[in-house]
Design an enzyme around this catalytic site. Structure first.
Site, PDB file in Angstrom:
ATOM      1  N   GLU A  14       8.612  21.826 -16.200  1.00  0.00           N
ATOM      2  CA  GLU A  14      10.023  22.147 -16.459  1.00  0.00           C
ATOM      3  C   GLU A  14      10.542  21.210 -17.546  1.00  0.00           C
ATOM      4  OE1 GLU A  14      12.307  24.548 -15.552  1.00  0.00           O
ATOM      5  OE2 GLU A  14      13.478  23.427 -16.993  1.00  0.00           O
ATOM      6  N   ASP A  65      13.374  32.544 -19.083  1.00  0.00           N
ATOM      7  CA  ASP A  65      14.578  32.857 -19.868  1.00  0.00           C
ATOM      8  C   ASP A  65      14.270  34.043 -20.789  1.00  0.00           C
ATOM      9  OD1 ASP A  65      16.009  30.709 -18.769  1.00  0.00           O
ATOM     10  OD2 ASP A  65      15.104  29.308 -20.185  1.00  0.00           O
ATOM     11  N   GLU A  69      13.744  30.434  -6.476  1.00  0.00           N
ATOM     12  CA  GLU A  69      15.186  30.350  -6.219  1.00  0.00           C
ATOM     13  C   GLU A  69      15.895  31.577  -6.815  1.00  0.00           C
ATOM     14  OE1 GLU A  69      13.370  27.746  -7.238  1.00  0.00           O
ATOM     15  OE2 GLU A  69      13.900  26.004  -6.012  1.00  0.00           O
TER      16      GLU A  69
HETATM   17  C1  LIG Z   1      15.815  31.250 -15.529  1.00  0.00           C
HETATM   18  S1  LIG Z   1      15.127  29.763 -15.010  1.00  0.00           S
HETATM   19  C2  LIG Z   1      14.044  30.247 -13.669  1.00  0.00           C
HETATM   20  C3  LIG Z   1      13.666  29.094 -12.787  1.00  0.00           C
HETATM   21  C4  LIG Z   1      12.634  29.403 -11.684  1.00  0.00           C
HETATM   22  N1  LIG Z   1      11.370  29.781 -12.262  1.00  0.00           N
HETATM   23  C5  LIG Z   1      13.111  30.459 -10.717  1.00  0.00           C
HETATM   24  O1  LIG Z   1      12.565  31.573 -10.758  1.00  0.00           O
HETATM   25  O2  LIG Z   1      13.994  30.177  -9.902  1.00  0.00           O
HETATM   26  C6  LIG Z   1      13.955  29.422 -16.312  1.00  0.00           C
HETATM   27  C7  LIG Z   1      13.532  27.971 -16.381  1.00  0.00           C
HETATM   28  O3  LIG Z   1      12.498  27.840 -17.354  1.00  0.00           O
HETATM   29  C8  LIG Z   1      12.690  26.636 -18.074  1.00  0.00           C
HETATM   30  N2  LIG Z   1      12.007  26.769 -19.365  1.00  0.00           N
HETATM   31  C9  LIG Z   1      12.298  27.681 -20.340  1.00  0.00           C
HETATM   32  N3  LIG Z   1      11.478  27.496 -21.400  1.00  0.00           N
HETATM   33  C10 LIG Z   1      10.666  26.449 -21.084  1.00  0.00           C
HETATM   34  C11 LIG Z   1       9.638  25.776 -21.776  1.00  0.00           C
HETATM   35  N4  LIG Z   1       9.283  26.129 -23.029  1.00  0.00           N
HETATM   36  N5  LIG Z   1       9.010  24.743 -21.176  1.00  0.00           N
HETATM   37  C12 LIG Z   1       9.382  24.355 -19.913  1.00  0.00           C
HETATM   38  N6  LIG Z   1      10.368  24.948 -19.213  1.00  0.00           N
HETATM   39  C13 LIG Z   1      11.002  25.986 -19.784  1.00  0.00           C
HETATM   40  C14 LIG Z   1      14.195  26.532 -18.190  1.00  0.00           C
HETATM   41  O4  LIG Z   1      14.625  25.202 -18.462  1.00  0.00           O
HETATM   42  C15 LIG Z   1      14.653  27.029 -16.812  1.00  0.00           C
HETATM   43  O5  LIG Z   1      14.750  25.975 -15.884  1.00  0.00           O
END
Ligand SMILES: C[S@@+](CC[C@H](N)C(=O)[O-])C[C@H]1O[C@@H](n2cnc3c(N)ncnc32)[C@H](O)[C@@H]1O
Length: 230
Positions: free
Chosen positions: A87, A136, A210
């Site tokens: 993350e 995302d 989550e």
């Molecule tokens: C929409 S949230 C989903 C979180 C979790 N996977 C869930 O399903 O509850 C997407 C997460 O991916 C992380 N993220 C996006 N691009 C990333 C990257 N290149 N490297 C690490 N984390 C990343 C974001 O910071 C965010 O916390």
């Protein structure tokens, strides 16, 4: 949904026990890290679901774990397998790290960094399974390179996965799902499983994230696909 800033997160991450601060030094040696920290007696599974059959020693990596619930629950479900959650967001990583320290089993670690550096953390063909959960969507074309299913990420996944390695993706976002299906298809990855309403049936073998819990409660369908490395 933007994550609210968590004031204590960065200070917590400075001290976090389950955070791997030097992931590059473990490239090719993640199993050794997990095996060296195993307790003498095998850990007793702490949930009934932990009796699910796993494959000892399999290495899973989840990119974009958010608050970390998915890898935590999977590590409990499969106590003989190894889980690395990645993350980049400080606040989300701080929350994940505090959960992992408080209740995380020894087969779970966190990397607090951007997934684009993955090929410095994992050796070629080291990883058995990659998980992308509710990544995302980056809907604007000018941000397409940031999507975790963009070309540059697919090339890195192919490099770190074992020849028979797999990548599983779940999302609520139809446009991201469609884009990802095309991306993996163009890159020649064989599609192994697909569902446009994954939680319509029970899946005790796969933990809910989550975001997934929230969307499922709202009655939204969950899209899921699994590909094999090309
Ligand atoms: C929409 S949230 C989903 C979180 C979790 N996977 C869930 O399903 O509850 C997407 C997460 O991916 C992380 N993220 C996006 N691009 C990333 C990257 N290149 N490297 C690490 N984390 C990343 C974001 O910071 C965010 O916390």
């Amino acid at each position: 949904m933007r994550m609210r800033r968590v004031g204590w997160a960065v200070d917590y991450l400075d001290e976090a026990q389950k955070l791997v601060r030097d992931p590059e030094t473990h490239a090719g040696k993640w199993k050794e890290l997990f095996e060296s920290r195993k307790t003498e007696a095998p850990e007793a599974p702490d949930t009934e679901e932990a009796l699910l059959e796993g494959v000892p020693g399999r290495l899973h990596v989840e990119f974009g774990t958010g608050k970390g619930g998915y890898s935590l629950d999977m590590a409990r479900l499969y106590p003989e397998e190894y889980f690395v959650a990645v993350e980049k967001n400080d606040s989300a990583a701080g929350i994940a790290a505090s959960k992992y320290d408080a209740e995380g089993p020894e087969n779970l670690r966190l990397i607090w960094n951007d997934a684009r550096f993955m090929d410095t953390w994992f050796a070629p063909e080291e990883v058995d399974m990659i998980h992308l959960n509710f990544s995302d969507p980056w809907p604007k074309n000018r941000n397409a390179k940031r999507r975790l299913s963009a070309d540059s990420f697919l090339r890195q996944y192919a490099a770190i996965l074992k020849p028979d390695g797999k990548l599983a993706m779940k999302t609520d976002n139809a446009a991201l799902f469609e884009y990802s299906l095309l991306q993996f298809s163009r890159a020649g990855w064989p599609l192994q499983e697909i569902s446009v309403d994954f939680r319509r049936s029970e899946h005790p073998e796969d933990a809910m994230t989550e975001y997934e819990r929230k969307f499922t409660t709202e009655g939204k369908p969950i899209y899921r696909a699994v590909w094999r490395r090309k």
